[in-house]
Scaffold this motif. Sequence first.
Motif, PDB file in Angstrom:
ATOM      1  N   TYR A  94      47.152  -9.852  24.870  1.00 53.81           N
ATOM      2  CA  TYR A  94      47.784 -11.124  25.213  1.00 53.81           C
ATOM      3  C   TYR A  94      49.281 -10.907  25.343  1.00 53.81           C
ATOM      4  O   TYR A  94      49.914 -10.337  24.463  1.00 53.81           O
ATOM      5  CB  TYR A  94      47.495 -12.174  24.143  1.00 53.81           C
ATOM      6  N   GLU A  95      49.837 -11.342  26.458  1.00 57.83           N
ATOM      7  CA  GLU A  95      51.254 -11.173  26.735  1.00 57.83           C
ATOM      8  C   GLU A  95      51.965 -12.508  26.642  1.00 57.83           C
ATOM      9  O   GLU A  95      51.695 -13.412  27.416  1.00 57.83           O
ATOM     10  CB  GLU A  95      51.454 -10.595  28.142  1.00 57.83           C
ATOM     11  N   SER A  96      52.864 -12.603  25.673  1.00 55.06           N
ATOM     12  CA  SER A  96      53.721 -13.777  25.558  1.00 55.06           C
ATOM     13  C   SER A  96      54.802 -13.464  24.544  1.00 55.06           C
ATOM     14  O   SER A  96      54.498 -13.087  23.421  1.00 55.06           O
ATOM     15  CB  SER A  96      52.949 -15.008  25.101  1.00 55.06           C
ATOM     16  N   THR A  97      56.020 -13.596  24.968  1.00 52.09           N
ATOM     17  CA  THR A  97      57.121 -13.418  24.032  1.00 52.09           C
ATOM     18  C   THR A  97      57.696 -14.762  23.620  1.00 52.09           C
ATOM     19  O   THR A  97      58.590 -14.840  22.804  1.00 52.09           O
ATOM     20  CB  THR A  97      58.236 -12.566  24.667  1.00 52.09           C
ATOM     21  N   ASP A  98      57.162 -15.832  24.207  1.00 52.55           N
ATOM     22  CA  ASP A  98      57.717 -17.168  23.961  1.00 52.55           C
ATOM     23  C   ASP A  98      56.614 -18.205  23.768  1.00 52.55           C
ATOM     24  O   ASP A  98      56.720 -19.329  24.228  1.00 52.55           O
ATOM     25  CB  ASP A  98      58.633 -17.570  25.107  1.00 52.55           C
ATOM     26  N   TYR A  99      55.527 -17.799  23.088  1.00 48.38           N
ATOM     27  CA  TYR A  99      54.415 -18.699  22.764  1.00 48.38           C
ATOM     28  C   TYR A  99      53.802 -19.367  24.002  1.00 48.38           C
ATOM     29  O   TYR A  99      53.422 -20.522  23.971  1.00 48.38           O
ATOM     30  CB  TYR A  99      54.827 -19.755  21.734  1.00 48.38           C
ATOM     31  N   GLY A 100      53.752 -18.626  25.100  1.00 50.25           N
ATOM     32  CA  GLY A 100      53.083 -19.126  26.300  1.00 50.25           C
ATOM     33  C   GLY A 100      53.933 -19.960  27.222  1.00 50.25           C
ATOM     34  O   GLY A 100      53.432 -20.462  28.225  1.00 50.25           O
ATOM     35  N   ALA A 101      55.216 -20.105  26.955  1.00 50.35           N
ATOM     36  CA  ALA A 101      56.062 -20.949  27.808  1.00 50.35           C
ATOM     37  C   ALA A 101      56.245 -20.350  29.209  1.00 50.35           C
ATOM     38  O   ALA A 101      56.168 -21.057  30.204  1.00 50.35           O
ATOM     39  CB  ALA A 101      57.424 -21.183  27.160  1.00 50.35           C
ATOM     40  N   THR A 102      56.482 -19.040  29.297  1.00 52.34           N
ATOM     41  CA  THR A 102      56.665 -18.414  30.614  1.00 52.34           C
ATOM     42  C   THR A 102      55.602 -17.379  30.919  1.00 52.34           C
ATOM     43  O   THR A 102      55.245 -17.184  32.067  1.00 52.34           O
ATOM     44  CB  THR A 102      58.062 -17.751  30.733  1.00 52.34           C
ATOM     45  N   LYS A 103      55.109 -16.686  29.911  1.00 48.73           N
ATOM     46  CA  LYS A 103      54.038 -15.699  30.091  1.00 48.73           C
ATOM     47  C   LYS A 103      52.862 -16.159  29.248  1.00 48.73           C
ATOM     48  O   LYS A 103      53.026 -16.443  28.071  1.00 48.73           O
ATOM     49  CB  LYS A 103      54.485 -14.316  29.623  1.00 48.73           C
ATOM     50  N   ASP A 104      51.684 -16.206  29.839  1.00 53.12           N
ATOM     51  CA  ASP A 104      50.521 -16.680  29.096  1.00 53.12           C
ATOM     52  C   ASP A 104      49.260 -16.081  29.698  1.00 53.12           C
ATOM     53  O   ASP A 104      48.487 -16.773  30.341  1.00 53.12           O
ATOM     54  CB  ASP A 104      50.462 -18.209  29.118  1.00 53.12           C
ATOM     55  N   TYR A 105      49.090 -14.791  29.514  1.00 58.34           N
ATOM     56  CA  TYR A 105      47.941 -14.123  30.099  1.00 58.34           C
ATOM     57  C   TYR A 105      47.556 -12.884  29.290  1.00 58.34           C
ATOM     58  O   TYR A 105      48.334 -12.376  28.504  1.00 58.34           O
ATOM     59  CB  TYR A 105      48.213 -13.737  31.553  1.00 58.34           C
ATOM     60  N   TYR A 106      46.320 -12.460  29.509  1.00 54.71           N
ATOM     61  CA  TYR A 106      45.855 -11.184  28.986  1.00 54.71           C
ATOM     62  C   TYR A 106      46.145 -10.147  30.060  1.00 54.71           C
ATOM     63  O   TYR A 106      45.800 -10.339  31.225  1.00 54.71           O
ATOM     64  CB  TYR A 106      44.353 -11.213  28.722  1.00 54.71           C
ATOM     65  N   GLU A 107      46.765  -9.056  29.664  1.00 50.59           N
ATOM     66  CA  GLU A 107      47.108  -8.005  30.620  1.00 50.59           C
ATOM     67  C   GLU A 107      46.326  -6.740  30.293  1.00 50.59           C
ATOM     68  O   GLU A 107      46.241  -6.341  29.122  1.00 50.59           O
ATOM     69  CB  GLU A 107      48.602  -7.714  30.579  1.00 50.59           C
ATOM     70  N   LEU A 108      45.770  -6.110  31.312  1.00 44.60           N
ATOM     71  CA  LEU A 108      45.054  -4.857  31.128  1.00 44.60           C
ATOM     72  C   LEU A 108      46.041  -3.786  30.696  1.00 44.60           C
ATOM     73  O   LEU A 108      47.063  -3.569  31.350  1.00 44.60           O
ATOM     74  CB  LEU A 108      44.369  -4.448  32.436  1.00 44.60           C
ATOM     75  N   LYS A 109      45.746  -3.124  29.595  1.00 44.43           N
ATOM     76  CA  LYS A 109      46.618  -2.075  29.071  1.00 44.43           C
ATOM     77  C   LYS A 109      46.065  -0.687  29.334  1.00 44.43           C
ATOM     78  O   LYS A 109      46.807   0.227  29.641  1.00 44.43           O
ATOM     79  CB  LYS A 109      46.835  -2.259  27.568  1.00 44.43           C
ATOM     80  N   VAL A 110      44.756  -0.520  29.138  1.00 39.42           N
ATOM     81  CA  VAL A 110      44.137   0.788  29.330  1.00 39.42           C
ATOM     82  C   VAL A 110      42.767   0.579  29.946  1.00 39.42           C
ATOM     83  O   VAL A 110      42.025  -0.319  29.551  1.00 39.42           O
ATOM     84  CB  VAL A 110      43.975   1.545  27.984  1.00 39.42           C
ATOM     85  N   LYS A 111      42.444   1.404  30.935  1.00 40.86           N
ATOM     86  CA  LYS A 111      41.094   1.349  31.493  1.00 40.86           C
ATOM     87  C   LYS A 111      40.409   2.688  31.292  1.00 40.86           C
ATOM     88  O   LYS A 111      41.049   3.733  31.269  1.00 40.86           O
ATOM     89  CB  LYS A 111      41.108   0.921  32.952  1.00 40.86           C
ATOM     90  N   PRO A 112      39.104   2.659  31.108  1.00 41.49           N
ATOM     91  CA  PRO A 112      38.357   3.883  30.814  1.00 41.49           C
ATOM     92  C   PRO A 112      38.096   4.713  32.073  1.00 41.49           C
ATOM     93  O   PRO A 112      38.107   4.192  33.188  1.00 41.49           O
ATOM     94  CB  PRO A 112      37.042   3.349  30.251  1.00 41.49           C
ATOM     95  N   GLU A 113      37.856   5.998  31.859  1.00 40.10           N
ATOM     96  CA  GLU A 113      37.433   6.855  32.973  1.00 40.10           C
ATOM     97  C   GLU A 113      36.063   6.420  33.465  1.00 40.10           C
ATOM     98  O   GLU A 113      35.824   6.336  34.657  1.00 40.10           O
ATOM     99  CB  GLU A 113      37.364   8.324  32.527  1.00 40.10           C
ATOM    100  N   LYS A 114      35.170   6.172  32.512  1.00 45.76           N
ATOM    101  CA  LYS A 114      33.805   5.755  32.843  1.00 45.76           C
ATOM    102  C   LYS A 114      33.491   4.490  32.046  1.00 45.76           C
ATOM    103  O   LYS A 114      33.283   4.556  30.841  1.00 45.76           O
ATOM    104  CB  LYS A 114      32.817   6.857  32.489  1.00 45.76           C
ATOM    105  N   PRO A 115      33.463   3.337  32.714  1.00 49.27           N
ATOM    106  CA  PRO A 115      33.207   2.087  31.985  1.00 49.27           C
ATOM    107  C   PRO A 115      31.826   2.042  31.335  1.00 49.27           C
ATOM    108  O   PRO A 115      30.838   2.483  31.913  1.00 49.27           O
ATOM    109  CB  PRO A 115      33.304   1.016  33.077  1.00 49.27           C
ATOM    110  N   LEU A 116      31.790   1.525  30.131  1.00 54.34           N
ATOM    111  CA  LEU A 116      30.537   1.224  29.450  1.00 54.34           C
ATOM    112  C   LEU A 116      30.012  -0.069  30.051  1.00 54.34           C
ATOM    113  O   LEU A 116      30.770  -1.007  30.272  1.00 54.34           O
ATOM    114  CB  LEU A 116      30.798   1.046  27.954  1.00 54.34           C
TER     115      LEU A 116
END
Length: 155
Positions: A94-116
């Motif tokens: 979850y990305e927010s430095t201001d309790y959702g006022a300007t940023k309010d989303y889940y951001e992909l940080k790492v993706k797998p080589e082979k998804p489960l």
Amino acid sequence: MDEELFNSIKDNALGWEFDWFAFDKKGQIGMFTTFYGCIVPSQVWESYENYGNTLNYFIGLQPELTPEQILDSIPGQTNDWKEYAKTGLFAHNYESTDYGATKDYYELKVKPEKPLLKADLKLEKQYIEAMPVLDVEFGVDTQINSKGIEKLLIT
């Protein structure tokens, strides 16, 4: 995590980090880290038993892969995401430095080589059915709006 802590987080998530899991429309699995009252699909809160057994299953997976790509490097904070990606999960934060006022989303940080995939899980049917399914494709949709998460649920 015990049931008392689960219910405390459910009732007031401010200040608590909380990991939850969902499928995308392709059956891939995403892990989401939330904090500061970010919106979590209501389906996650329906049963401590379902959540606890699902969490323990994913924590217990043995990493076999290396992350394909670190999308956002925050020194000292990527280890959990890397470990989940090694097991085939897409890791979001979850990305927010201001309790959702300007940023309010889940951001992909790492993706797998082979998804489960959902079909690969050795998890009881009731726990699989308790996991939310989101109308997104992990790895393609790299930002998922927190406030709109309930609208993305596929029932």
